[in-house]
Scaffold this motif. Structure first.
Motif, PDB file in Angstrom:
ATOM      1  N   ALA A 135       0.839  -1.314  -0.028  1.00  0.00           N
ATOM      2  CA  ALA A 135       0.043   0.105  -0.072  1.00  0.00           C
ATOM      3  C   ALA A 135       0.952   1.225   0.048  1.00  0.00           C
ATOM      4  O   ALA A 135       2.031   1.362   0.600  1.00  0.00           O
ATOM      5  CB  ALA A 135      -1.215   0.098   1.223  1.00  0.00           C
ATOM      6  N   ALA A 136       0.322   2.372  -0.553  1.00  0.00           N
ATOM      7  CA  ALA A 136       0.976   3.586  -0.368  1.00  0.00           C
ATOM      8  C   ALA A 136      -0.313   4.598  -0.246  1.00  0.00           C
ATOM      9  O   ALA A 136      -1.140   4.337  -1.069  1.00  0.00           O
ATOM     10  CB  ALA A 136       1.857   4.034  -1.548  1.00  0.00           C
ATOM     11  N   PHE A 137       0.083   5.737   0.217  1.00  0.00           N
ATOM     12  CA  PHE A 137      -0.924   6.731   0.169  1.00  0.00           C
ATOM     13  C   PHE A 137      -0.329   8.036  -0.310  1.00  0.00           C
ATOM     14  O   PHE A 137       0.633   8.564   0.037  1.00  0.00           O
ATOM     15  CB  PHE A 137      -1.755   6.901   2.015  1.00  0.00           C
ATOM     16  CG  PHE A 137      -1.770   5.597   2.393  1.00  0.00           C
ATOM     17  CD1 PHE A 137      -3.209   5.540   2.417  1.00  0.00           C
ATOM     18  CD2 PHE A 137      -1.118   4.845   2.736  1.00  0.00           C
ATOM     19  CE1 PHE A 137      -3.879   4.289   3.045  1.00  0.00           C
ATOM     20  CE2 PHE A 137      -1.413   3.522   3.407  1.00  0.00           C
ATOM     21  CZ  PHE A 137      -2.797   3.224   3.405  1.00  0.00           C
ATOM     22  N   ALA A 138      -1.206   8.792  -1.012  1.00  0.00           N
ATOM     23  CA  ALA A 138      -1.000  10.111  -1.460  1.00  0.00           C
ATOM     24  C   ALA A 138      -2.154  11.063  -1.478  1.00  0.00           C
ATOM     25  O   ALA A 138      -3.282  10.777  -2.022  1.00  0.00           O
ATOM     26  CB  ALA A 138      -0.357   9.796  -2.808  1.00  0.00           C
ATOM     27  N   GLU A 139      -2.037  12.039  -1.101  1.00  0.00           N
ATOM     28  CA  GLU A 139      -3.135  13.148  -1.201  1.00  0.00           C
ATOM     29  C   GLU A 139      -2.544  13.931  -2.309  1.00  0.00           C
ATOM     30  O   GLU A 139      -1.920  15.251  -2.119  1.00  0.00           O
ATOM     31  CB  GLU A 139      -3.152  14.167   0.231  1.00  0.00           C
ATOM     32  CG  GLU A 139      -4.467  15.010   0.260  1.00  0.00           C
ATOM     33  CD  GLU A 139      -5.793  14.139   0.618  1.00  0.00           C
ATOM     34  OE1 GLU A 139      -6.846  14.724   0.643  1.00  0.00           O
ATOM     35  OE2 GLU A 139      -5.657  12.926   0.474  1.00  0.00           O
ATOM     36  N   ALA A 165      -0.825  16.035   7.665  1.00  0.00           N
ATOM     37  CA  ALA A 165      -1.735  16.278   6.749  1.00  0.00           C
ATOM     38  C   ALA A 165      -1.561  17.507   5.817  1.00  0.00           C
ATOM     39  O   ALA A 165      -1.492  17.367   4.366  1.00  0.00           O
ATOM     40  CB  ALA A 165      -3.302  16.402   7.206  1.00  0.00           C
ATOM     41  N   ALA A 166      -0.864  18.527   6.378  1.00  0.00           N
ATOM     42  CA  ALA A 166      -0.419  19.487   5.436  1.00  0.00           C
ATOM     43  C   ALA A 166       0.769  19.020   4.502  1.00  0.00           C
ATOM     44  O   ALA A 166       0.760  19.544   3.433  1.00  0.00           O
ATOM     45  CB  ALA A 166       0.014  20.767   6.123  1.00  0.00           C
ATOM     46  N   GLU A 167       1.735  18.437   5.138  1.00  0.00           N
ATOM     47  CA  GLU A 167       2.691  17.730   4.380  1.00  0.00           C
ATOM     48  C   GLU A 167       2.194  17.107   3.233  1.00  0.00           C
ATOM     49  O   GLU A 167       2.867  17.157   2.106  1.00  0.00           O
ATOM     50  CB  GLU A 167       3.761  16.992   5.132  1.00  0.00           C
ATOM     51  CG  GLU A 167       4.990  16.814   4.554  1.00  0.00           C
ATOM     52  CD  GLU A 167       5.982  15.732   5.643  1.00  0.00           C
ATOM     53  OE1 GLU A 167       6.653  15.082   5.108  1.00  0.00           O
ATOM     54  OE2 GLU A 167       5.966  16.065   6.708  1.00  0.00           O
ATOM     55  N   PHE A 170       0.315  19.526   0.618  1.00  0.00           N
ATOM     56  CA  PHE A 170       1.284  20.421  -0.108  1.00  0.00           C
ATOM     57  C   PHE A 170       2.394  19.869  -1.052  1.00  0.00           C
ATOM     58  O   PHE A 170       2.615  20.481  -1.927  1.00  0.00           O
ATOM     59  CB  PHE A 170       1.706  21.538   0.954  1.00  0.00           C
ATOM     60  CG  PHE A 170       0.592  22.405   1.605  1.00  0.00           C
ATOM     61  CD1 PHE A 170      -0.599  22.477   1.128  1.00  0.00           C
ATOM     62  CD2 PHE A 170       1.037  22.540   2.797  1.00  0.00           C
ATOM     63  CE1 PHE A 170      -1.554  22.932   2.021  1.00  0.00           C
ATOM     64  CE2 PHE A 170       0.089  23.383   3.795  1.00  0.00           C
ATOM     65  CZ  PHE A 170      -1.108  23.544   3.097  1.00  0.00           C
ATOM     66  N   THR A 171       2.748  18.867  -0.603  1.00  0.00           N
ATOM     67  CA  THR A 171       3.909  18.027  -1.176  1.00  0.00           C
ATOM     68  C   THR A 171       3.220  17.157  -2.532  1.00  0.00           C
ATOM     69  O   THR A 171       3.793  16.905  -3.565  1.00  0.00           O
ATOM     70  CB  THR A 171       4.851  17.142  -0.590  1.00  0.00           C
ATOM     71  OG1 THR A 171       4.013  15.964   0.130  1.00  0.00           O
ATOM     72  CG2 THR A 171       5.572  18.154   0.538  1.00  0.00           C
ATOM     73  N   ALA A 172       1.829  16.562  -2.118  1.00  0.00           N
ATOM     74  CA  ALA A 172       1.363  15.679  -2.909  1.00  0.00           C
ATOM     75  C   ALA A 172       2.257  14.346  -3.131  1.00  0.00           C
ATOM     76  O   ALA A 172       2.117  13.398  -4.227  1.00  0.00           O
ATOM     77  CB  ALA A 172       0.845  16.024  -4.316  1.00  0.00           C
ATOM     78  N   GLU A 173       3.031  14.285  -2.265  1.00  0.00           N
ATOM     79  CA  GLU A 173       4.048  12.985  -2.254  1.00  0.00           C
ATOM     80  C   GLU A 173       3.438  11.645  -1.832  1.00  0.00           C
ATOM     81  O   GLU A 173       2.905  11.908  -0.467  1.00  0.00           O
ATOM     82  CB  GLU A 173       5.487  13.456  -1.838  1.00  0.00           C
ATOM     83  CG  GLU A 173       6.204  14.075  -2.653  1.00  0.00           C
ATOM     84  CD  GLU A 173       7.368  14.763  -1.844  1.00  0.00           C
ATOM     85  OE1 GLU A 173       7.637  14.343  -0.916  1.00  0.00           O
ATOM     86  OE2 GLU A 173       8.093  15.497  -2.494  1.00  0.00           O
ATOM     87  N   PRO A 174       3.733  10.608  -2.170  1.00  0.00           N
ATOM     88  CA  PRO A 174       2.914   9.319  -1.363  1.00  0.00           C
ATOM     89  C   PRO A 174       4.001   8.976  -0.180  1.00  0.00           C
ATOM     90  O   PRO A 174       5.063   9.183  -0.315  1.00  0.00           O
ATOM     91  CB  PRO A 174       3.239   8.210  -2.617  1.00  0.00           C
ATOM     92  CG  PRO A 174       4.311   8.713  -3.548  1.00  0.00           C
ATOM     93  CD  PRO A 174       4.189  10.213  -3.484  1.00  0.00           C
ATOM     94  N   ILE A 175       3.178   8.230   0.801  1.00  0.00           N
ATOM     95  CA  ILE A 175       4.043   7.637   1.863  1.00  0.00           C
ATOM     96  C   ILE A 175       3.759   6.157   1.869  1.00  0.00           C
ATOM     97  O   ILE A 175       2.847   5.819   1.390  1.00  0.00           O
ATOM     98  CB  ILE A 175       3.541   8.277   3.062  1.00  0.00           C
ATOM     99  CG1 ILE A 175       2.052   7.900   3.406  1.00  0.00           C
ATOM    100  CG2 ILE A 175       3.800   9.727   3.204  1.00  0.00           C
ATOM    101  CD1 ILE A 175       1.628   8.228   4.759  1.00  0.00           C
ATOM    102  N   ASP A 176       4.545   5.348   2.176  1.00  0.00           N
ATOM    103  CA  ASP A 176       4.397   3.906   2.017  1.00  0.00           C
ATOM    104  C   ASP A 176       3.798   3.617   3.448  1.00  0.00           C
ATOM    105  O   ASP A 176       3.564   4.281   4.122  1.00  0.00           O
ATOM    106  CB  ASP A 176       6.034   3.269   1.893  1.00  0.00           C
ATOM    107  CG  ASP A 176       6.674   3.561   3.066  1.00  0.00           C
ATOM    108  OD1 ASP A 176       6.403   4.057   4.089  1.00  0.00           O
ATOM    109  OD2 ASP A 176       8.256   3.290   2.903  1.00  0.00           O
ATOM    110  N   ALA A 177       3.668   2.426   3.228  1.00  0.00           N
ATOM    111  CA  ALA A 177       2.820   1.701   4.429  1.00  0.00           C
ATOM    112  C   ALA A 177       3.268   1.830   5.860  1.00  0.00           C
ATOM    113  O   ALA A 177       2.769   2.072   6.761  1.00  0.00           O
ATOM    114  CB  ALA A 177       2.448   0.126   4.269  1.00  0.00           C
TER     115      ALA A 177
END
Length: 261
Positions: A135-139, A165-167, A170-177
């Motif tokens: 899984a990975a999550f990206a806003e 949440a702001a990070e 604003f970066t739109a970068e994914p975070i890993d699980a």
């Protein structure tokens, strides 16, 4: 196989909802997909035998958000005038967000793969999130020159706090699980082949309890996010009065005393 976006299965009080567009990474292309989610939520709310739900995705992804090819072609959610788009969001993704958030039973998001954009926000609409190591999550909205049209700016800070949440926003970068777990976005991370087994095991632990109490307990948790303590205490007193008069409470007390006698 059904053409519905949501595959609905039920077993022993547990409803499993599977987003079923693996060829598009379960993207939301328009009103049809979101309507399918809304209808599944309404079905659960109307069925007192359902005590817990699991939401997951078919194939390699949980949900990739909006369909980028449609967005580029000004089709689907992005079709028509600004006013038409505004109304379409209200009638599609925002109705879906409210339906998922208002689901009366506890909901586990079994995040099997990427959850980007609206997919990330759909995960935050659930009560509990379990992630596969894949899984990975990206806003990811600002990367496309967009904003979260589904309430993500309200949901995500409540899940992981404003700074993180702001990070993500604003970066739109994914975070890993692993990062998602560290940040509190998910409760646990498991190997892909264990994801549904772990999710079902947790769902069974939840569904073992009386459905009326579970639905009221969830409602109190939701209301506690947006109301004052005094108001919540009044609501709790009313719910507790109802709970005291349910046959499920009487049966639970009987079992307790049988075990301890």
């Amino acid at each position: 196989m059904t053409d519905e976006f949501i595959l609905y299965e039920q077993d022993e009080g547990i409803a499993t909802l599977t987003m079923n567009r693996p060829a598009t990474l379960n993207a939301l292309t328009g009103v049809a997909e979101t309507r399918s989610v809304v209808e599944a939520c309404e079905r659960i709310n109307a069925d007192a035998s359902v005590r817990c739900a699991i939401l997951t995705g078919a194939g390699q992804a949980f949900c990739s958000g909006g369909h980028v090819k449609d967005l580029r072609a000004k089709k689907g959610l992005g079709e028509g005038s600004a006013h038409a788009i505004q109304n379409r969001y209200r009638e599609s993704v925002q109705r879906m967000a409210l339906a998922l958030y208002r689901l009366q039973v506890p909901v586990i998001a079994a995040v099997n793969g990427p959850a980007y954009g609206a997919g990330c926000d759909i995960a935050t609409m659930c009560d509990i999130r379990i992630a596969s190591t894949r899984a990975a999550f990206a806003e990811s909205f600002v990367k496309l020159g967009l904003v979260a049209g589904d309430g993500g700016s309200w949901l995500l800070p409540r899940a992981i706090g404003m700074s993180r949440a702001a990070e993500m926003t604003f970066t739109a970068e994914p975070i890993d699980a692993a990062t998602a777990r560290e940040w509190g976005l998910v409760s646990r991370v498991v190997e892909p082949e264990r994801l549904m087994d772990e999710s079902r095991a947790l769902a069974h632990r939840i569904a073992a309890h009386p459905g009326t109490a579970l639905r009221m307990a969830k409602r109190l948790l939701r209301e506690g996010q947006r109301t004052g303590l005094e108001t919540l205490l009044e609501m709790t007193a009313a719910y507790q009065a109802i709970a005291h008069h349910t046959p499920e409470h009487d049966a639970a007390m009987q079992r307790l005393f049988e075990r301890t006698s």
